[in-house]
Motif scaffolding. Structure first.
Motif, PDB file in Angstrom:
ATOM      1  N   UNK A 154      41.991  40.191  40.496  1.00  0.00           N
ATOM      2  CA  UNK A 154      42.960  39.180  40.912  1.00  0.00           C
ATOM      3  C   UNK A 154      42.299  37.954  41.554  1.00  0.00           C
ATOM      4  N   UNK A 155      41.345  38.187  42.451  1.00  0.00           N
ATOM      5  CA  UNK A 155      40.732  37.083  43.208  1.00  0.00           C
ATOM      6  C   UNK A 155      39.557  36.425  42.498  1.00  0.00           C
ATOM      7  N   UNK A 156      38.803  37.224  41.740  1.00  0.00           N
ATOM      8  CA  UNK A 156      37.577  36.740  41.105  1.00  0.00           C
ATOM      9  C   UNK A 156      37.511  37.190  39.648  1.00  0.00           C
ATOM     10  N   UNK A 157      38.444  36.714  38.810  1.00  0.00           N
ATOM     11  CA  UNK A 157      38.475  37.197  37.424  1.00  0.00           C
ATOM     12  C   UNK A 157      37.212  36.849  36.625  1.00  0.00           C
ATOM     13  N   UNK A 158      36.500  35.803  37.014  1.00  0.00           N
ATOM     14  CA  UNK A 158      35.296  35.385  36.280  1.00  0.00           C
ATOM     15  C   UNK A 158      34.005  35.787  36.974  1.00  0.00           C
ATOM     16  N   UNK A 159      34.109  36.617  37.990  1.00  0.00           N
ATOM     17  CA  UNK A 159      32.926  37.027  38.747  1.00  0.00           C
ATOM     18  C   UNK A 159      31.981  37.848  37.874  1.00  0.00           C
ATOM     19  N   UNK A 160      30.730  37.469  37.904  1.00  0.00           N
ATOM     20  CA  UNK A 160      29.708  38.207  37.169  1.00  0.00           C
ATOM     21  C   UNK A 160      29.104  39.245  38.111  1.00  0.00           C
ATOM     22  N   UNK A 161      29.719  40.429  38.137  1.00  0.00           N
ATOM     23  CA  UNK A 161      29.246  41.510  38.994  1.00  0.00           C
ATOM     24  C   UNK A 161      28.897  42.697  38.092  1.00  0.00           C
ATOM     25  N   UNK A 162      27.794  43.320  38.375  1.00  0.00           N
ATOM     26  CA  UNK A 162      27.356  44.466  37.586  1.00  0.00           C
ATOM     27  C   UNK A 162      28.043  45.707  38.140  1.00  0.00           C
ATOM     28  N   UNK A 163      28.862  46.330  37.315  1.00  0.00           N
ATOM     29  CA  UNK A 163      29.585  47.530  37.732  1.00  0.00           C
ATOM     30  C   UNK A 163      28.857  48.744  37.175  1.00  0.00           C
ATOM     31  N   UNK A 164      28.531  49.676  38.068  1.00  0.00           N
ATOM     32  CA  UNK A 164      27.783  50.866  37.690  1.00  0.00           C
ATOM     33  C   UNK A 164      28.549  52.121  38.094  1.00  0.00           C
ATOM     34  N   UNK A 165      28.831  52.953  37.124  1.00  0.00           N
ATOM     35  CA  UNK A 165      29.517  54.219  37.352  1.00  0.00           C
ATOM     36  C   UNK A 165      28.489  55.220  37.876  1.00  0.00           C
ATOM     37  N   UNK A 166      28.726  55.773  39.046  1.00  0.00           N
ATOM     38  CA  UNK A 166      27.760  56.699  39.652  1.00  0.00           C
ATOM     39  C   UNK A 166      27.714  58.048  38.944  1.00  0.00           C
ATOM     40  N   UNK A 167      28.585  58.248  37.964  1.00  0.00           N
ATOM     41  CA  UNK A 167      28.543  59.491  37.192  1.00  0.00           C
ATOM     42  C   UNK A 167      27.500  59.420  36.074  1.00  0.00           C
ATOM     43  N   UNK A 168      26.925  58.248  35.857  1.00  0.00           N
ATOM     44  CA  UNK A 168      25.901  58.094  34.817  1.00  0.00           C
ATOM     45  C   UNK A 168      24.518  58.163  35.453  1.00  0.00           C
ATOM     46  N   UNK A 169      23.500  58.530  34.680  1.00  0.00           N
ATOM     47  CA  UNK A 169      22.134  58.560  35.235  1.00  0.00           C
ATOM     48  C   UNK A 169      21.682  57.189  35.746  1.00  0.00           C
ATOM     49  N   UNK A 170      21.979  56.125  34.992  1.00  0.00           N
ATOM     50  CA  UNK A 170      21.593  54.785  35.441  1.00  0.00           C
ATOM     51  C   UNK A 170      22.309  54.416  36.734  1.00  0.00           C
TER      52      UNK A 170
END
Length: 119
Positions: free
Chosen positions: A53-69
């Motif tokens: 809602x606040x930052x629709x164009x934000x370039x943030x790296x989202x990482x799922x902690x269920x993955x090895x990476x």
């Protein structure tokens, strides 16, 4: 028989070294914003909704902690900020700052910390 043993040992070493390379290549960068999350975390969903809602164009790296990476990068972030106990999600790594957890009271803190990452 010795040739077969040497061949199998070589193949094992190559497989192990190939598995290690992606882990070495991924590293927390100071000039990037990260969000660590879990699919089953309601606070993570709240934080993602706030971002949408606040930052629709934000370039943030989202990482799922269920993955090895995601787990490897999470450990790097925890080490960077010396978080030894109570590590949880959502966790934002934003340059020299971090936010762990989420509630409406974190929104202003996030907005202050994210400023250097906005274009």
């Amino acid at each position: 028989m010795k040739k077969l043993s040497y061949f199998l040992a070589l193949v094992t070493i190559l497989i192990i070294s190939a598995c290690d390379k992606p882990q070495e290549a991924t590293k927390i960068a100071e000039n990037k914003a990260y969000m660590f999350y879990s699919e089953s975390c309601p606070h993570c969903h709240d934080a993602q909704e706030f971002l949408k809602q606040k930052y629709p164009d934000l370039n943030i790296i989202k990482l799922n902690v269920a993955t090895p990476e995601g787990q490897q990068m999470l450990m790097q972030c925890a080490k960077k900020f010396k978080i030894k106990e109570g590590l949880g999600v959502p966790l934002f790594c934003l340059g020299d700052n971090y936010i762990m957890g989420w509630s409406p009271r974190y929104e202003q803190k996030f907005q202050n910390y994210i400023k250097p990452f906005l274009k």
